[in-house]
Design a protein around this motif. Structure first.
Motif, short mmCIF file in Angstrom:
data_model
loop_
_atom_site.label_atom_id
_atom_site.label_comp_id
_atom_site.label_asym_id
_atom_site.label_seq_id
_atom_site.Cartn_x
_atom_site.Cartn_y
_atom_site.Cartn_z
N MET A 1 -106.92 -0.96 96.57
CA MET A 1 -107.90 -1.12 95.39
C MET A 1 -107.99 -2.67 95.23
O MET A 1 -109.18 -3.18 94.76
N SER A 2 -106.81 -3.53 95.41
CA SER A 2 -106.91 -4.92 95.12
C SER A 2 -107.91 -5.60 96.05
O SER A 2 -108.55 -6.44 95.63
N VAL A 3 -108.25 -5.27 97.35
CA VAL A 3 -109.09 -5.87 98.28
C VAL A 3 -110.46 -5.63 97.57
O VAL A 3 -111.19 -6.43 97.72
N ILE A 4 -110.72 -4.39 97.41
CA ILE A 4 -111.88 -3.97 96.84
C ILE A 4 -112.34 -4.80 95.56
O ILE A 4 -113.40 -5.42 95.31
N ALA A 5 -111.53 -5.02 94.71
CA ALA A 5 -111.54 -5.35 93.57
C ALA A 5 -111.85 -7.38 93.84
O ALA A 5 -112.79 -7.78 92.82
N ALA A 6 -111.12 -7.68 94.65
CA ALA A 6 -111.14 -8.89 94.82
C ALA A 6 -112.65 -9.33 95.73
O ALA A 6 -113.33 -10.12 95.35
N LEU A 7 -113.12 -8.25 96.45
CA LEU A 7 -114.46 -8.45 97.14
C LEU A 7 -115.85 -8.74 96.02
O LEU A 7 -116.61 -9.15 96.19
N PHE A 8 -115.43 -7.90 94.91
CA PHE A 8 -116.50 -7.68 93.85
C PHE A 8 -116.29 -8.89 92.94
O PHE A 8 -116.89 -9.04 91.89
N GLY A 9 -115.04 -9.50 92.93
CA GLY A 9 -114.73 -10.78 92.02
C GLY A 9 -113.99 -10.28 90.86
O GLY A 9 -114.31 -11.03 89.83
N ALA A 14 -103.15 -10.22 86.74
CA ALA A 14 -101.81 -9.64 86.77
C ALA A 14 -101.88 -9.16 88.29
O ALA A 14 -100.72 -9.04 89.08
N ASN A 15 -102.93 -8.45 88.71
CA ASN A 15 -102.93 -7.78 90.21
C ASN A 15 -102.88 -8.99 91.19
O ASN A 15 -102.28 -8.70 92.17
N ARG A 16 -103.47 -10.11 90.72
CA ARG A 16 -103.52 -11.19 91.93
C ARG A 16 -101.99 -11.66 92.38
O ARG A 16 -101.57 -11.75 92.99
N GLN A 17 -101.48 -11.88 90.98
CA GLN A 17 -100.17 -12.34 91.07
C GLN A 17 -99.25 -11.31 91.58
O GLN A 17 -98.21 -11.53 92.78
N ARG A 18 -99.31 -9.98 91.58
CA ARG A 18 -98.49 -8.94 92.06
C ARG A 18 -98.74 -8.95 93.61
O ARG A 18 -98.03 -8.67 94.37
N ASP A 19 -100.03 -8.94 94.12
CA ASP A 19 -100.31 -8.91 95.47
C ASP A 19 -99.74 -10.25 96.15
O ASP A 19 -99.38 -9.89 97.30
N PHE A 20 -99.78 -11.49 95.62
CA PHE A 20 -99.01 -12.38 96.27
C PHE A 20 -97.64 -12.53 96.32
O PHE A 20 -96.99 -13.28 96.86
N GLN A 21 -96.99 -11.61 95.63
CA GLN A 21 -95.49 -11.42 95.58
C GLN A 21 -95.12 -10.60 96.74
O GLN A 21 -93.76 -10.66 97.08
N ARG A 22 -95.88 -10.01 97.52
CA ARG A 22 -95.57 -9.06 98.72
C ARG A 22 -95.20 -10.01 99.66
O ARG A 22 -95.78 -11.24 99.92
N HIS A 23 -94.54 -9.45 100.86
CA HIS A 23 -94.05 -10.06 101.85
C HIS A 23 -95.15 -10.51 102.68
O HIS A 23 -94.93 -11.49 103.50
N SER A 24 -95.78 -9.40 103.05
CA SER A 24 -96.75 -9.64 104.09
C SER A 24 -98.23 -9.54 103.70
O SER A 24 -98.73 -8.63 103.16
#
Length: 52
Positions: A1-9, A14-24
């Motif tokens: 869902m994060s990728v879809i949200a990012a594609l639409f801008g 908060a979601n962006r920060q959560r995504d960048f805390q992942r390792h891969s």
């Protein structure tokens, strides 16, 4: 869902920060490539349908 949200801008900070805390980043890259390919293929199909 994060990728879809990012594609639409519409990705929240908060979601962006959560995504960048992942390792891969690999899952995001793979899903992004697949979604872009699906989008391009759907555009090609729509144009072919209209021109036929």
């Amino acid at each position: 869902m994060s990728v879809i949200a990012a594609l639409f801008g519409v990705q929240t900070e908060a979601n962006r920060q959560r995504d960048f805390q992942r390792h891969s980043p690999l899952p995001f890259i793979v899903v992004g490539i697949l979604l872009i390919a699906l989008f391009v293929l759907s555009l090609v199909a729509i144009v072919q349908w209209i021109l036929s």
